[in-house]
Design an enzyme around this catalytic site. Structure first.
Site, PDB file in Angstrom:
ATOM      1  N   HIS A  72      -6.433  -6.029 -15.799  1.00 40.54           N
ATOM      2  CA  HIS A  72      -5.930  -7.184 -15.049  1.00 40.54           C
ATOM      3  C   HIS A  72      -5.786  -8.367 -16.005  1.00 40.54           C
ATOM      4  O   HIS A  72      -6.694  -8.634 -16.801  1.00 40.54           O
ATOM      5  CB  HIS A  72      -6.916  -7.527 -13.921  1.00 40.54           C
ATOM      6  CG  HIS A  72      -6.445  -8.659 -13.077  1.00 40.54           C
ATOM      7  ND1 HIS A  72      -5.465  -8.514 -12.111  1.00 40.54           N
ATOM      8  CD2 HIS A  72      -6.786  -9.961 -13.072  1.00 40.54           C
ATOM      9  CE1 HIS A  72      -5.240  -9.684 -11.547  1.00 40.54           C
ATOM     10  NE2 HIS A  72      -6.012 -10.579 -12.104  1.00 40.54           N
TER      11      HIS A  72
ATOM     12  N   ARG B 197       0.842  -1.210   0.000  1.00 40.70           N
ATOM     13  CA  ARG B 197       0.000   0.000   0.000  1.00 40.70           C
ATOM     14  C   ARG B 197       0.865   1.243   0.000  1.00 40.70           C
ATOM     15  O   ARG B 197       2.027   1.202   0.383  1.00 40.70           O
ATOM     16  CB  ARG B 197      -0.910   0.012   1.229  1.00 40.70           C
ATOM     17  CG  ARG B 197      -1.987  -1.053   1.139  1.00 40.70           C
ATOM     18  CD  ARG B 197      -2.880  -1.055   2.353  1.00 40.70           C
ATOM     19  NE  ARG B 197      -3.883  -2.081   2.235  1.00 40.70           N
ATOM     20  CZ  ARG B 197      -5.101  -1.912   1.692  1.00 40.70           C
ATOM     21  NH1 ARG B 197      -5.464  -0.721   1.243  1.00 40.70           N
ATOM     22  NH2 ARG B 197      -5.949  -2.903   1.603  1.00 40.70           N
TER      23      ARG B 197
ATOM     24  N   ASN C  92      -8.965  -0.214 -14.150  1.00 40.28           N
ATOM     25  CA  ASN C  92      -7.781  -1.060 -14.015  1.00 40.28           C
ATOM     26  C   ASN C  92      -7.804  -2.110 -15.111  1.00 40.28           C
ATOM     27  O   ASN C  92      -8.863  -2.499 -15.586  1.00 40.28           O
ATOM     28  CB  ASN C  92      -7.794  -1.753 -12.639  1.00 40.28           C
ATOM     29  CG  ASN C  92      -6.565  -2.616 -12.412  1.00 40.28           C
ATOM     30  OD1 ASN C  92      -5.441  -2.213 -12.763  1.00 40.28           O
ATOM     31  ND2 ASN C  92      -6.742  -3.797 -11.842  1.00 40.28           N
TER      32      ASN C  92
ATOM     33  N   MET D 131       1.177  -1.443  -8.960  1.00 37.94           N
ATOM     34  CA  MET D 131       1.261  -2.633  -8.117  1.00 37.94           C
ATOM     35  C   MET D 131       0.878  -2.413  -6.646  1.00 37.94           C
ATOM     36  O   MET D 131       1.239  -3.222  -5.801  1.00 37.94           O
ATOM     37  CB  MET D 131       2.679  -3.215  -8.203  1.00 37.94           C
ATOM     38  CG  MET D 131       3.089  -3.624  -9.609  1.00 37.94           C
ATOM     39  SD  MET D 131       1.905  -4.771 -10.365  1.00 37.94           S
ATOM     40  CE  MET D 131       2.362  -6.267  -9.499  1.00 37.94           C
ATOM     41  N   ARG D 132       0.169  -1.352  -6.353  1.00 33.04           N
ATOM     42  CA  ARG D 132      -0.237  -1.143  -4.952  1.00 33.04           C
ATOM     43  C   ARG D 132      -1.751  -1.085  -4.830  1.00 33.04           C
ATOM     44  O   ARG D 132      -2.440  -0.647  -5.739  1.00 33.04           O
ATOM     45  CB  ARG D 132       0.360   0.137  -4.413  1.00 33.04           C
ATOM     46  CG  ARG D 132       1.877  -0.018  -4.407  1.00 33.04           C
ATOM     47  CD  ARG D 132       2.539   0.984  -3.549  1.00 33.04           C
ATOM     48  NE  ARG D 132       3.950   0.827  -3.788  1.00 33.04           N
ATOM     49  CZ  ARG D 132       4.842   0.522  -2.857  1.00 33.04           C
ATOM     50  NH1 ARG D 132       4.470   0.383  -1.608  1.00 33.04           N
ATOM     51  NH2 ARG D 132       6.110   0.381  -3.166  1.00 33.04           N
ATOM     52  N   ILE D 133      -2.208  -1.525  -3.649  1.00 34.01           N
ATOM     53  CA  ILE D 133      -3.641  -1.477  -3.356  1.00 34.01           C
ATOM     54  C   ILE D 133      -3.955  -0.079  -2.834  1.00 34.01           C
ATOM     55  O   ILE D 133      -3.260   0.422  -1.934  1.00 34.01           O
ATOM     56  CB  ILE D 133      -3.998  -2.545  -2.302  1.00 34.01           C
ATOM     57  CG1 ILE D 133      -3.670  -3.936  -2.847  1.00 34.01           C
ATOM     58  CG2 ILE D 133      -5.465  -2.444  -1.903  1.00 34.01           C
ATOM     59  CD1 ILE D 133      -3.673  -5.026  -1.784  1.00 34.01           C
ATOM     60  N   LEU D 134      -4.982   0.534  -3.398  1.00 33.64           N
ATOM     61  CA  LEU D 134      -5.330   1.909  -3.014  1.00 33.64           C
ATOM     62  C   LEU D 134      -6.351   1.893  -1.870  1.00 33.64           C
ATOM     63  O   LEU D 134      -7.187   0.993  -1.782  1.00 33.64           O
ATOM     64  CB  LEU D 134      -5.877   2.639  -4.230  1.00 33.64           C
ATOM     65  CG  LEU D 134      -4.826   2.788  -5.339  1.00 33.64           C
ATOM     66  CD1 LEU D 134      -5.485   3.070  -6.684  1.00 33.64           C
ATOM     67  CD2 LEU D 134      -3.815   3.881  -4.971  1.00 33.64           C
TER      68      LEU D 134
ATOM     69  N   ASP E 248      -9.158  -6.023  -7.511  1.00 35.79           N
ATOM     70  CA  ASP E 248      -9.550  -6.579  -8.811  1.00 35.79           C
ATOM     71  C   ASP E 248     -11.026  -7.002  -8.827  1.00 35.79           C
ATOM     72  O   ASP E 248     -11.372  -8.031  -9.416  1.00 35.79           O
ATOM     73  CB  ASP E 248      -8.646  -7.785  -9.176  1.00 35.79           C
ATOM     74  CG  ASP E 248      -7.177  -7.392  -9.240  1.00 35.79           C
ATOM     75  OD1 ASP E 248      -6.886  -6.274  -9.679  1.00 35.79           O
ATOM     76  OD2 ASP E 248      -6.329  -8.222  -8.846  1.00 35.79           O
TER      77      ASP E 248
END
Ligand code: GRF
Length: 205
Positions: A113, A67, A111, A94-97, A149
């Site tokens: 994926h 994060r 996004n 590559m980070r979770i918001l 995702d």
């Protein structure tokens, strides 16, 4: 409608970013890449911005691995707002918001994926598909919600998984489709043709 202004968030190689740049240059996408932000200082994606003369900026992500720090998120939000972006496109970011970040850009953050969601979210996606033994995989463009995702799906493309595929060969086959459908999804967004009802996204004529 004025030309769509896109802010792109990246962490790595930036082939999806390049595909979007190429689509705008070729007139396939009536949009401008207003700004690219990377959480990785030496990401090749930033090199691409320099080559293309697009504003690119590194933001220090802080100490956590998956994060961003609160400061980093605040800086990114301010930077994107100042650049007056209409849409935020995550492209190998590559980070979770955080939920607050996601809410700020609700309905205008996408996004890409590399699987047919909801199969194989997260990381090492092509290897997950090979290990499971699926015969088709593919890619998904979706709105970003507060999960990983998990947001409403806009477009998917399927590709076969072939005997003898490795993570690399499957990833390459999927990537070609990623480059195609990300442009397509953003085009529909820019034309105001995506209608979200619950989990379902319909394309207006
Ligand atoms: C792509 O497969 C994308 O779907 C995933 O990360 C990869 C990024 O590739 N989220 P690139 O940086 O766009 O080349």
């Amino acid at each position: 409608m004025a030309r769509l202004r896109i802010g792109v968030l990246v962490s790595g190689r930036g082939s999806n970013l390049q595909a979007l740049i190429d689509s705008t240059k070729a007139g396939k996408l009536d949009a401008e890449i207003a700004l690219v932000i990377s959480d990785v200082a030496d990401a090749f994606a930033l090199e691409r911005t320099r080559t293309e003369g697009i504003p690119g900026r590194y933001v220090d992500p802080g100490p956590r691995r998956s994060r961003l720090s609160e400061d980093a998120e605040a800086e990114i939000i301010t930077t994107l707002d100042e650049a007056r972006v209409d849409l935020v496109a995550l492209a190998g970011f590559m980070r979770i918001l955080s939920p607050a970040f996601v809410r700020h850009f609700k309905g205008r953050m996408l996004n890409i994926h590399p699987s047919l969601l909801p199969s194989f979210p997260g990381l090492h996606v092509q290897q997950q598909a090979l290990d499971y033994g699926v015969k088709f995989s593919g890619c998904t463009v979706h709105f970003v919600d507060e999960g990983v995702d998990s947001g409403p799906i806009i477009i998917q493309a399927a590709v076969p998984v072939l005997d003898g595929d490795t993570e690399e060969t499957l990833a390459a086959r999927i990537l070609r489709e990623e480059h195609r459908i990300y442009t397509e999804a953003i085009k529909l967004f820019g034309e105001g043709r995506l209608k979200i009802e619950g989990r379902r996204v319909t394309v207006l004529p």
